[in-house]
Every structure is written in structure tokens, then in C-alpha cells.
Design an enzyme around this catalytic site. Structure first.
Site, PDB file in Angstrom:
ATOM      1  N   ARG A  59     -10.851 -15.023 -53.801  1.00  0.00           N
ATOM      2  CA  ARG A  59     -10.772 -16.105 -54.774  1.00  0.00           C
ATOM      3  C   ARG A  59     -10.080 -15.574 -56.011  1.00  0.00           C
ATOM      4  O   ARG A  59     -10.269 -14.416 -56.402  1.00  0.00           O
ATOM      5  CB  ARG A  59     -12.171 -16.634 -55.138  1.00  0.00           C
ATOM      6  N   HIS A  63      -2.071 -19.869 -51.404  1.00  0.00           N
ATOM      7  CA  HIS A  63      -3.368 -19.999 -50.733  1.00  0.00           C
ATOM      8  C   HIS A  63      -3.186 -20.422 -49.269  1.00  0.00           C
ATOM      9  O   HIS A  63      -3.671 -21.467 -48.841  1.00  0.00           O
ATOM     10  CB  HIS A  63      -4.265 -20.995 -51.466  1.00  0.00           C
ATOM     11  N   MET A 100     -17.237  -5.883 -47.362  1.00  0.00           N
ATOM     12  CA  MET A 100     -17.086  -5.614 -45.928  1.00  0.00           C
ATOM     13  C   MET A 100     -17.845  -6.668 -45.124  1.00  0.00           C
ATOM     14  O   MET A 100     -18.746  -6.381 -44.342  1.00  0.00           O
ATOM     15  CB  MET A 100     -17.576  -4.204 -45.596  1.00  0.00           C
ATOM     16  N   GLY A 101     -17.439  -7.923 -45.328  1.00  0.00           N
ATOM     17  CA  GLY A 101     -17.944  -9.013 -44.505  1.00  0.00           C
ATOM     18  C   GLY A 101     -17.032  -9.237 -43.316  1.00  0.00           C
ATOM     19  O   GLY A 101     -16.333  -8.326 -42.861  1.00  0.00           O
ATOM     20  N   ARG A 102     -17.016 -10.477 -42.806  1.00  0.00           N
ATOM     21  CA  ARG A 102     -16.223 -10.754 -41.612  1.00  0.00           C
ATOM     22  C   ARG A 102     -14.743 -10.421 -41.818  1.00  0.00           C
ATOM     23  O   ARG A 102     -14.110  -9.768 -40.991  1.00  0.00           O
ATOM     24  CB  ARG A 102     -16.351 -12.236 -41.233  1.00  0.00           C
ATOM     25  N   ILE A 103     -14.172 -10.902 -42.922  1.00  0.00           N
ATOM     26  CA  ILE A 103     -12.736 -10.714 -43.136  1.00  0.00           C
ATOM     27  C   ILE A 103     -12.437  -9.260 -43.477  1.00  0.00           C
ATOM     28  O   ILE A 103     -11.464  -8.686 -42.974  1.00  0.00           O
ATOM     29  CB  ILE A 103     -12.226 -11.675 -44.217  1.00  0.00           C
ATOM     30  N   GLU A 159      -5.513 -21.910 -60.276  1.00  0.00           N
ATOM     31  CA  GLU A 159      -4.899 -22.246 -59.000  1.00  0.00           C
ATOM     32  C   GLU A 159      -4.718 -23.754 -58.901  1.00  0.00           C
ATOM     33  O   GLU A 159      -5.689 -24.500 -59.102  1.00  0.00           O
ATOM     34  CB  GLU A 159      -5.785 -21.744 -57.847  1.00  0.00           C
ATOM     35  N   THR A 217      -7.038 -11.954 -51.240  1.00  0.00           N
ATOM     36  CA  THR A 217      -7.093 -13.158 -50.414  1.00  0.00           C
ATOM     37  C   THR A 217      -8.481 -13.786 -50.487  1.00  0.00           C
ATOM     38  O   THR A 217      -8.856 -14.578 -49.624  1.00  0.00           O
ATOM     39  CB  THR A 217      -6.763 -12.834 -48.939  1.00  0.00           C
TER      40      THR A 217
END
Length: 330
Positions: A240, A288, A156-159, A269, A238
Site C-alpha cells: 500500500r 496499481h 512474510m505473508g502469502r505474497i 493514489e 506492491t
């Protein structure tokens, strides 16, 4: 006195690249792919700064090839798992990134993937292209409702918080888990904290990943975690690619352990065209593109350029990953 010498590992939007070229003696790698390893080591010799991308491995060998003149590795990305940050710190090298620049755009993409997977949009496109749409059929391509469903956010960070704000508009119940145990990160976005990862996995209809890649989160979603999820659940990544064990994910999707996955990032990737995940109709993969809007990529370019320029001119970058390096530089 000449301009500081820098190496830019790929062409980035002119909003940032123009600033670099104006302030620095810049060498820019113009190929579509990252510079080969030997070429990278040669190009960085004697530079004052490097502006790197997330698929450029910035390790001690690169830093040592640059030599004592190297002041900064400025990453054109929010994440910096491609950089040996402790190695940079021990050498007195600053590391910069672009935090906040991608938040809303990546959250848009995460929610787009969630909805596309829930409603089986890519399967619908393939259905039409295969010439199979011949009539309305009540039991064909039935998906999952998003409104009113339970969304579990890991990180639960910025994104993660931005995704939660979008989910509120769909009347979703929002759960979250922080691998590092923060207890109040989601309160103001209407999210309820789960004490354990297992609790979140067991209760969620959709699970969205928003953690950085590190030793703690590598393969956080493994076979055991996937088996905790509902058979009807959708996994969205979304963050890594290596946060998810790809072998375990393939088996879970193949065997119906979970319903679907939607991936903006993969391990490896890019994902090879013949990778077995690509053979599954219930695995949606995009290349990506979480930050791939014009405005966001330009903002990232400006931030990375300004970090680079500040450091090579002897100032402190605004977006500094390793502030603990500063005492070493005095």
C-alpha cells in the site's frame, strides 16, 4: 419474496458480476471513477449488501446510510484498509475480502518491478525514445545484478513468501522481517529472519514491501529507514502506498540516499502527473496493477460476489475479515 438489494460500486469482471445480477437486485455504478460521496450515500440506502473496491471509503456514514438492512461489505481486494472494520463489527455487519487470489500474480509483478528497476529498463526506453541511442557505450545505463544479491522482504505473508520463492531461482540471499515478530514464517522458503527492521535495511540490496496498511505500518519506510539502506539499494512497493512516506522517498531518491524505487502503489493514489516523484528518472511507477491479470481479476470477482451473495442470503461468507461479528448476529 424479492431478491436482496445490493450496490456494486464499479463494473467488475462478468465472472463475478453475472453471479451478483442473477442472485440479487443489483445496482451497478458504471462510471470509470468511484461514485462521488453524496451519490454513494444515496445509492446504498436500504441495500442488503455492498460490493466495494479498494478506493471506496466504507466508513460509518456509508453503513448508517444503508441502514439496518445492510448485512455485508464485500471488498473486491485482499486489503481492507478502506473499510472501517471495527465500525462494521459494532453494527453487526460482515466484511469480506479476497485473500489468496492475488498472491502469485502480485509476486510476479513485484519481481518484475525489482528486475526493471535493477536493470534500469524504463530509463532505457526513455533513452531510445529521446533519440539518444547512437552507439554501444560501455558506461551507459549500468544497473545492478539481481542474481546473487540480497533481498530483504518486509512482511512474510502469502505474497512475501511467493516473492521469496522467485528469488531462490536467482540465487538470492533472502532476509525477512515481520513487523509483528513472527519468527519462523520464512524458514521453508529459504529466508533468514532479521531480528530488527534496521538489520534488514542495512544488509539488503533490494527491499520489497508486503505488509498491510495499518497504524503500525503507515510510513514504516520513512526518512530514517531510508537512510539505513545502502546507497545502491532498490525499494519495491506492491503493498500500500502509505507504507512509504512519499516526501522522504522523494528526498532519498533525489539526494542519492538510495539508488531507485519501483512502485505499484503510491500515496496519494493515483499519483498526480505533476507529482515530484514523477520527475525522477530513478523512480519507476505503475498504476496499481499487481493483480492485473485476466485470471486473477476474474477470481477476485467470483470471490467477492460469493461473499456478497452468501451474506445477503443469510449464510456466512467463506472469506470473512471479522469473524468476531458472528455472535452479534445470532
Amino acid at each position: 419474496m424479492g431478491k436482496p438489494k445490493v450496490f456494486v460500486t464499479r463494473i467488475i469482471p462478468e465472472a463475478g458480476l453475472g453471479k451478483v445480477r442473477e442472485a440479487c437486485d443489483a445496482r451497478v455504478w458504471e462510471g470509470r471513477f468511484p461514485p462521488p460521496r453524496e451519490e454513494l450515500l444515496e445509492q446504498v440506502r436500504g441495500v442488503d449488501g455492498i460490493l466495494s473496491l479498494l478506493n471506496d471509503r466504507m466508513d460509518g456514514a456509508v453503513m448508517d446510510a444503508a441502514g439496518d438492512s445492510l448485512k455485508i461489505v464485500s471488498n473486491y481486494a485482499v486489503g481492507f484498509d478502506n473499510i472501517d472494520v471495527p465500525g462494521a463489527t459494532s453494527r453487526g455487519i460482515l466484511v469480506g475480502n479476497t485473500p489468496g487470489a492475488v498472491t502469485e500474480t502480485t509476486a510476479d509483478l513485484a519481481f518484475a518491478l525489482l528486475m526493471a528497476a535493477a536493470r534500469r529498463l524504463m530509463e532505457g526506453v526513455d533513452f531510445i525514445r529521446a533519440g539518444r541511442w547512437e552507439t554501444f557505450e560501455p558506461l551507459v545505463l549500468l544497473g545492478r545484478d539481481v542474481h546473487g544479491a540480497v533481498l530483504g522482504i518486509i512482511g512474510m505473508g502469502r505474497i512475501g513468501r511467493a516473492v521469496a520463492r522467485r528469488a531462490r531461482g536467482f540465487d538470492m540471499e533472502i532476509l525477512y522481517h515481520h513487523p509483528r515478530g513472527e519468527t519462523k514464517a520464512g524458514e521453508d522458503v529459504g529466508a533468514k529472519r532479521c531480528g530488527t527492521l534496521d538489520e534488514l535495511l542495512e544488509k539488503s540490496d533490494f527491499v520489497s514491501l508486503h505488509v498491510p496498511l495499518n497504524a503500525e505500518t503507515r510510513h514504516l519506510i520513512d526518512g530514517a529507514a531510508l537512510r539505513k539502506m545502502k546507497k545502491t539499494a532498490v525499494l519495491v512497493n506492491t503493498a500500500r502506498g502509505a507504507v512509504v512516506d512519499p516526501e522522504a522517498l522523494y528526498e532519498a531518491l533525489r539526494d542519492g540516499v538510495i539508488a531507485c524505487a519501483a512502485l505499484d502503489v503510491t500515496d496519494p493514489e493515483p499519483l498526480p502527473r505533476d507529482h515530484k516523484l514523477m520527475s525522477l528518472p530513478n523512480c519507476l511507477v505503475v498504476p496499481h496493477v499487481g493483480s492485473a491479470s485476466v485470471a486473477t481479476r476474474e477470481r477476485m470477482a467470483v470471490m467477492a460476489a460469493e461473499n456478497l451473495i452468501a451474506a445477503v442470503q443469510g449464510d456466512i461468507p467463506k472469506y470473512l475479515v471479522n469473524p468476531e461479528v458472528l455472535p452479534r448476529r445470532r
